[in-house]
Design a protein around this motif. Structure first.
Motif, PDB file in Angstrom:
ATOM      1  N   TYR A 162       0.842  -1.095   0.083  1.00  0.00           N
ATOM      2  CA  TYR A 162      -0.030   0.074  -0.089  1.00  0.00           C
ATOM      3  C   TYR A 162       0.650   1.304   0.205  1.00  0.00           C
ATOM      4  O   TYR A 162       0.708   2.077  -0.770  1.00  0.00           O
ATOM      5  CB  TYR A 162      -0.787   0.037   1.306  1.00  0.00           C
ATOM      6  CG  TYR A 162      -1.922  -0.956   1.236  1.00  0.00           C
ATOM      7  CD1 TYR A 162      -3.092  -0.870   0.079  1.00  0.00           C
ATOM      8  CD2 TYR A 162      -2.480  -1.695   2.215  1.00  0.00           C
ATOM      9  CE1 TYR A 162      -3.989  -1.881   0.033  1.00  0.00           C
ATOM     10  CE2 TYR A 162      -3.445  -2.627   2.015  1.00  0.00           C
ATOM     11  CZ  TYR A 162      -4.123  -2.738   0.974  1.00  0.00           C
ATOM     12  OH  TYR A 162      -5.226  -3.702   0.945  1.00  0.00           O
ATOM     13  N   HIS A 163       1.992   1.217   0.818  1.00  0.00           N
ATOM     14  CA  HIS A 163       3.000   2.485   0.677  1.00  0.00           C
ATOM     15  C   HIS A 163       3.395   2.646  -0.280  1.00  0.00           C
ATOM     16  O   HIS A 163       3.781   3.650  -0.877  1.00  0.00           O
ATOM     17  CB  HIS A 163       3.935   1.990   1.874  1.00  0.00           C
ATOM     18  CG  HIS A 163       5.036   3.103   1.863  1.00  0.00           C
ATOM     19  ND1 HIS A 163       4.897   4.446   2.336  1.00  0.00           N
ATOM     20  CD2 HIS A 163       6.323   3.135   1.436  1.00  0.00           C
ATOM     21  CE1 HIS A 163       5.957   5.174   2.242  1.00  0.00           C
ATOM     22  NE2 HIS A 163       6.845   4.289   1.634  1.00  0.00           N
ATOM     23  N   LYS A 197       0.972   4.051  -2.986  1.00  0.00           N
ATOM     24  CA  LYS A 197       0.663   5.564  -2.740  1.00  0.00           C
ATOM     25  C   LYS A 197       1.916   6.272  -3.020  1.00  0.00           C
ATOM     26  O   LYS A 197       2.004   7.609  -3.604  1.00  0.00           O
ATOM     27  CB  LYS A 197       0.556   5.690  -1.392  1.00  0.00           C
ATOM     28  CG  LYS A 197       0.269   7.088  -0.807  1.00  0.00           C
ATOM     29  CD  LYS A 197      -0.063   7.398   0.726  1.00  0.00           C
ATOM     30  CE  LYS A 197      -0.682   8.651   1.042  1.00  0.00           C
ATOM     31  NZ  LYS A 197      -0.381   8.657   2.300  1.00  0.00           N
ATOM     32  N   LYS A 198       3.194   5.902  -2.884  1.00  0.00           N
ATOM     33  CA  LYS A 198       4.302   6.574  -3.301  1.00  0.00           C
ATOM     34  C   LYS A 198       4.557   6.758  -4.842  1.00  0.00           C
ATOM     35  O   LYS A 198       4.906   7.936  -5.237  1.00  0.00           O
ATOM     36  CB  LYS A 198       5.592   5.784  -2.760  1.00  0.00           C
ATOM     37  CG  LYS A 198       6.917   6.030  -3.214  1.00  0.00           C
ATOM     38  CD  LYS A 198       8.042   5.273  -2.749  1.00  0.00           C
ATOM     39  CE  LYS A 198       9.333   5.859  -3.416  1.00  0.00           C
ATOM     40  NZ  LYS A 198      10.546   5.183  -2.845  1.00  0.00           N
ATOM     41  N   ASP A 206       1.722   6.632  -6.823  1.00  0.00           N
ATOM     42  CA  ASP A 206       0.599   7.341  -7.309  1.00  0.00           C
ATOM     43  C   ASP A 206      -0.081   6.136  -8.349  1.00  0.00           C
ATOM     44  O   ASP A 206      -0.237   6.406  -9.559  1.00  0.00           O
ATOM     45  CB  ASP A 206       1.018   8.458  -8.079  1.00  0.00           C
ATOM     46  CG  ASP A 206      -0.572   9.122  -8.441  1.00  0.00           C
ATOM     47  OD1 ASP A 206      -1.473   8.870  -7.607  1.00  0.00           O
ATOM     48  OD2 ASP A 206      -0.514  10.165  -9.097  1.00  0.00           O
TER      49      ASP A 206
END
Length: 454
Positions: A446-447, A450-451, A453
Motif C-alpha cells: 500500500y505504501h 501511494k508513493k 501514485d
C-alpha cells in the motif's frame, strides 16, 4: 604385528613393565598407565582398541569395586570400547560379573604369556567387528536416505540429450572415473545417480560431497575421517566419506572449487586407493567408483595454474558434457508440461493447463539457470495463479528485467514501479496475490502504491 593399540592400566610398575615388553612386538602401540585417575583424560586425547584394566588399585583392597567403577566410566563414555580385565584367581566370580556389565574378557594373574596374547588378539577382532558394525549402520542410514529421495529422471527428447544418454548407457556398467561438465542447474547430480543406478554397484551406497561447501580445515576430516582427539572438538571418532562410499559410488560435486593443497591430498588418495584418518596411523583400503562434476572449465584452470593436470587426468577417464537447456530444442516444452503436472497435483490444481501462447514464451527465454530455474518458475506460477490456465503474462523473467534496466537505463524506483503496475494488471487489483508475487507485506505494498501514485 597386530595393528591394534593397547592401553594397560595397573598400579604395579613391574606389571606395567612386563606387559609393555611382552606386547610391544605384538601390537602397533602399547601405552601404560599407573594411576586410573588420569584414565578418562588419556582416552580423550588418544585412540585405543583395547584397554587392559586391573580390578584393584588400593593396597590391601580386593573387592574389585575400583575395577567396576572404572569399567562403568569407560563404557558410559565409550560404549564400543573393548575392555579386558586383569584379576587374581580368587576374583573370578567378580570378573564374570564384570563381563555381564560389559567387559569383553578377563585374564588371571599370574598370566600365561601365550594365553594373554591370544586373548588380546581375540579382543582386537571384537573391536574390529564393532567398528565394522558402526560403519554398516552409517551405510544403512545413507542407503535409507537414498531410497527415500524422490526419483527424478533426466527428461528430454532433443538430439543432444539422446546422445548423452547413449554415452551413459555405455559407461555406466564400467568402473571408469567420470567427469561431468555442465552449467548450474543442468542436472549433473541426476546424471551421476543414473550412472550409479545402472552400474554393478547399484545396491551399494551413493555418497555425494559438495566440494564447494567444504572448508580447507575440514577437508581431510570430511573425506578421510578422524579419530577422537585428532583436533579440537573431535570428541569421538568419525568415518570419512571415502570409507562410507567404499563398495559404492563417490560423487564429488563442484570439484573445481578445491584449493591446490586439497587437490594434492585428493590425488594421493585416488592414486593409492588408501586413506589414513586424521590422528591415526592405520592405512585403510578404499574401493570406490569415482564420479566428479564441475561447472568450471578445468582445462582452462590447468592452463592458469589453478588446477592440477595430473588430477584432471585421474578423474577424467570419461567426460560427459551436459547440454544447456537453451540448446535443447523442444525440451523446454516437455519439461514445462512435466513440472506443471507434478505441481498441479502437489498443490491440488489438477485441471490447470498452459494457455496457448505461454509455452511459446517459455521457449523464447534463454534459461540461464537451466532446468532448475524452469522447475522453480513453474512451481511458483502454479502456487500463485488463480486462473484455470497459466497465462504468458504470469511469467516475469529476471534476465529480461535486468536487460531492460541496462538498455533503458531506468532507475531502481522506475523498475519497482513497473513491476508493481504489471502485477496489479495481472491480478486485477487483488492485493493478497500481488503481495505474494512481489514478496512484500500488504502494508508495504500500500505504501509503494501511494508513493508511485498507482
Amino acid at each position: 604385528m597386530s595393528k591394534g593399540k593397547v592401553l594397560v592400566v595397573d598400579d604395579h610398575k613391574r606389571v606395567l613393565t612386563a606387559l609393555q615388553i611382552l606386547l610391544q612386538d605384538e601390537f602397533e602401540e602399547v601405552q601404560t598407565l599407573a594411576n586410573p585417575n588420569s584414565l578418562l583424560f588419556t582416552l580423550e586425547t588418544n585412540q585405543f582398541d583395547i584397554i587392559l584394566l586391573d580390578m584393584n588399585f588400593s593396597a590391601g583392597v580386593n573387592t574389585g569395586n575400583e575395577g567396576f567403577f572404572w569399567l562403568n566410566k569407560i563404557l558410559e563414555k565409550y560404549p564400543d570400547m573393548v575392555v579386558v580385565l586383569l584379576t587374581a584367581y580368587g576374583d573370578i566370580e567378580l570378573a564374570v560379573k564384570a563381563m555381564k556389565v560389559g567387559a569383553s574378557d578377563f585374564i588371571l594373574k599370574p598370566w600365561d604369556n601365550n594365553k594373554l596374547i591370544n586373548t588380546l588378539r581375540t579382543a582386537l577382532q571384537l573391536r574390529r567387528s564393532k567398528q565394522r558394525i558402526v560403519q554398516l549402520e552409517i551405510e544403512k542410514e545413507e542407503l535409507a536416505r537414498e531410497i527415500n529421495q524422490p526419483v527424478t529422471r533426466m527428461i528430454g527428447r532433443s538430439k543432444l540429450m539422446l546422445e548423452m544418454h547413449r554415452i551413459i548407457e555405455k559407461v555406466a556398467c564400467t568402473d571408469a572415473n567420470v567427469l561431468i561438465f555442465g552449467e548450474h542447474g543442468t542436472g549433473k547430480e541426476l546424471i551421476a545417480r543414473e550412472l550409479h543406478l545402472k552400474s554393478k554397484r547399484c545396491k551399494a551406497v551413493f555418497i555425494t560431497v559438495d566440494m564447494g561447501a567444504i572448508t580447507e580445515s575440514l577437508f581431510e576430516s570430511e573425506l578421510f575421517g578422524h579419530e577422537k582427539g585428532a583436533f579440537t572438538d573431535a570428541r569421538e571418532s568419525r568415518i570419512g566419506r571415502f570409507e562410507i562410499a567404499s563398495g559404492g559410488t563417490l560423487f564429488l560435486d563442484e570439484i573445481g572449487n578445491l584449493s591446490m593443497p586439497m587437490q594434492a591430498k585428493l590425488l594421493s588418495a585416488l592414486q593409492t586407493r588408501k586413506i589414513i584418518r586424521l590422528g591415526d596411523n592405520q592405512v585403510r583400503d578404499i574401493d570406490i567408483r569415482l564420479i566428479c562434476a564441475s561447472n568450471k572449465n578445468l582445462i582452462q584452470m590447468v592452463l592458469n595454474g589453478e588446477f592440477r593436470e595430473d588430477l584432471l587426468y585421474r578423474i577424467n577417464t570419461i567426460q560427459i558434457d551436459v547440454p544447456e537447456l537453451r540448446n535443447r530444442n523442444g525440451d523446454v516444452a516437455v519439461l514445462a508440461e512435466y513440472y506443471l503436472r507434478k505441481y498441479a497435483v502437489k498443490y491440488n490444481k489438477q485441471n490447470l493447463r498452459f494457455a496457448k501462447n505461454t509455452i511459446e514464451k517459455l521457449m523464447k527465454y534463454s534459461w540461464p539457470g537451466n532446468v532448475r530455474e524452469l522447475q522453480h518458475t513453474i512451481e511458483k506460477a502454479v502456487i500463485l495463479t488463480d486462473n484455470s490456465e497459466l497465462l504468458a503474462e504470469e511469467f516475469l523473467f529476471k534476465e529480461r528485467q535486468i536487460n531492460e534496466m541496462k538498455n533503458e537505463a531506468v532507475s531502481f524506483e522506475e523498475m519497482e514501479k513497473q513491476l508493481i503496475r504489471s502485477a496489479m494488471d495481472r491480478h486485477k487489483g487483488n492485493m493478497s496475490q500481488i503481495s505474494k508475487e512481489l514478496g512484500v507485506t500488504r502494508p508495504t505494498l500500500y505504501h509503494k502504491i501511494k508513493k508511485y501514485d498507482l
